[in-house]
Design a protein around this motif. Structure first.
Motif, mmCIF file in Angstrom:
data_model
loop_
_atom_site.group_PDB
_atom_site.id
_atom_site.type_symbol
_atom_site.label_atom_id
_atom_site.label_comp_id
_atom_site.label_asym_id
_atom_site.label_seq_id
_atom_site.Cartn_x
_atom_site.Cartn_y
_atom_site.Cartn_z
ATOM 1 N N ASN A 97 0.810 -1.222 0.000
ATOM 2 C CA ASN A 97 0.000 0.000 0.000
ATOM 3 C C ASN A 97 0.839 1.265 0.000
ATOM 4 O OD1 ASN A 97 -2.400 -1.395 -0.065
ATOM 5 N ND2 ASN A 97 -2.862 -1.113 2.098
ATOM 6 N N ILE A 98 2.000 1.243 0.644
ATOM 7 C CA ILE A 98 2.834 2.447 0.685
ATOM 8 C C ILE A 98 3.989 2.387 -0.331
ATOM 9 C CG2 ILE A 98 2.224 3.036 3.051
ATOM 10 C CD1 ILE A 98 5.696 1.951 2.539
ATOM 11 N N GLY A 99 4.060 1.301 -1.111
ATOM 12 C CA GLY A 99 5.047 1.209 -2.187
ATOM 13 C C GLY A 99 6.410 0.687 -1.781
ATOM 14 N N LEU A 100 6.459 -0.154 -0.739
ATOM 15 C CA LEU A 100 7.721 -0.782 -0.327
ATOM 16 C C LEU A 100 7.778 -2.196 -0.889
ATOM 17 C CD1 LEU A 100 10.333 -0.893 1.415
ATOM 18 C CD2 LEU A 100 8.888 -1.804 3.264
ATOM 19 N N PRO A 101 8.706 -2.489 -1.804
ATOM 20 C CA PRO A 101 8.808 -3.837 -2.351
ATOM 21 C C PRO A 101 9.285 -4.846 -1.303
ATOM 22 C CG PRO A 101 9.982 -2.256 -3.728
ATOM 23 C CD PRO A 101 9.634 -1.564 -2.444
ATOM 24 N N ILE A 102 8.582 -5.967 -1.223
ATOM 25 C CA ILE A 102 8.960 -7.050 -0.320
ATOM 26 C C ILE A 102 8.860 -8.372 -1.073
ATOM 27 C CG2 ILE A 102 8.323 -5.830 1.784
ATOM 28 C CD1 ILE A 102 5.723 -7.311 1.825
ATOM 29 N N PHE A 144 0.340 -5.897 -11.777
ATOM 30 C CA PHE A 144 -0.466 -4.867 -11.117
ATOM 31 C C PHE A 144 0.189 -4.401 -9.813
ATOM 32 C CE2 PHE A 144 -2.091 -8.455 -8.721
ATOM 33 C CZ PHE A 144 -2.404 -7.923 -7.475
ATOM 34 N N MET A 145 0.873 -5.301 -9.104
ATOM 35 C CA MET A 145 1.563 -4.896 -7.874
ATOM 36 C C MET A 145 2.794 -4.044 -8.209
ATOM 37 S SD MET A 145 1.174 -8.249 -5.441
ATOM 38 C CE MET A 145 2.069 -7.610 -4.047
ATOM 39 N N GLN A 146 3.453 -4.351 -9.311
ATOM 40 C CA GLN A 146 4.593 -3.540 -9.727
ATOM 41 C C GLN A 146 4.140 -2.122 -10.059
ATOM 42 O OE1 GLN A 146 7.596 -5.087 -12.353
ATOM 43 N NE2 GLN A 146 7.010 -7.183 -11.888
ATOM 44 N N LYS A 147 2.951 -1.997 -10.649
ATOM 45 C CA LYS A 147 2.413 -0.668 -10.965
ATOM 46 C C LYS A 147 2.129 0.117 -9.692
ATOM 47 C CE LYS A 147 0.430 -1.982 -15.390
ATOM 48 N NZ LYS A 147 -0.798 -2.284 -16.138
ATOM 49 N N ILE A 148 1.583 -0.550 -8.673
ATOM 50 C CA ILE A 148 1.310 0.109 -7.389
ATOM 51 C C ILE A 148 2.618 0.573 -6.764
ATOM 52 C CG2 ILE A 148 0.506 -0.274 -5.014
ATOM 53 C CD1 ILE A 148 -1.649 -2.160 -6.224
ATOM 54 N N ILE A 149 3.623 -0.290 -6.744
ATOM 55 C CA ILE A 149 4.913 0.065 -6.152
ATOM 56 C C ILE A 149 5.580 1.189 -6.941
ATOM 57 C CG2 ILE A 149 7.253 -0.799 -5.706
ATOM 58 C CD1 ILE A 149 5.830 -3.502 -4.972
ATOM 59 N N SER A 150 5.543 1.115 -8.263
ATOM 60 C CA SER A 150 6.150 2.158 -9.104
ATOM 61 C C SER A 150 5.488 3.518 -8.890
ATOM 62 C CB SER A 150 6.053 1.786 -10.585
ATOM 63 O OG SER A 150 6.875 0.685 -10.862
#
Length: 161
Positions: A97-102, A144-150
């Motif tokens: 949600n805050i864009g931290l890749p894990i 889609f998760m990569q887009k959120i993180i980006s």
């Protein structure tokens, strides 16, 4: 997307109260939170961390309370990715949600040592320990998760739409 940095290694059950101690929760600004990141487990973390560095931990990283302050403090301290054997579910969601890749990868979490240099390819999920030459297959992020993180997190992603 890639991350490339120096590793800070931690063990099992690193909870949100250790990531950002409760006495600092009166702050909501990421930069202020970052000044106290990992203070109770690694008092020199904020002095040593550099943009792009990576946290590697064992089981149940981010357990404890569900506050978003914990992944925000990590991200704003300059950490580009957290690799762990497992994450607490609410931490996992808050991080995205805050864009931290894990990335979950038990083999990498067990093998990578404190101080190693590591590269993470988010498209493929490949984690390379550049210090030892070992490669590990982590869980790749869906597009889609990569887009959120980006976009810097869910709010940024929605605002782009």
């Amino acid at each position: 997307m890639k991350a490339d940095g120096h590793v800070f290694k931690y063990g099992d059950n690193i909870d949100t109260d250790v990531i950002i101690p409760a006495r600092y929760l009166n702050a909501t600004d990421g930069a202020e939170l970052a000044k106290h990141c990992m203070a109770d487990i690694d008092s020199t973390f904020v002095e040593r961390v550099k943009p792009g560095d990576i946290i590697v931990a064992n089981k149940n990283f981010g357990c404890g309370s569900s506050r978003e302050h914990a992944p925000l403090a990590i991200k704003c301290a300059g950490i580009s990715c957290v690799i762990a054997e497992t994450f607490a579910r609410i931490f996992y969601r808050n991080a995205i949600n805050i864009g931290l890749p894990i990335i979950e990868c038990p083999e990498a979490a067990a093998s990578i040592a404190d101080g190693d240099e590591v590269e993470v390819n988010f498209d493929s999920g490949v984690i390379t320990d550049k210090t030892t030459g070992k490669r590990f297959q982590g869980q790749a992020f869906p597009p889609f998760m990569q887009k959120i993180i980006s976009a810097g997190g869910l709010v940024g992603y929605i605002n782009e739409k």
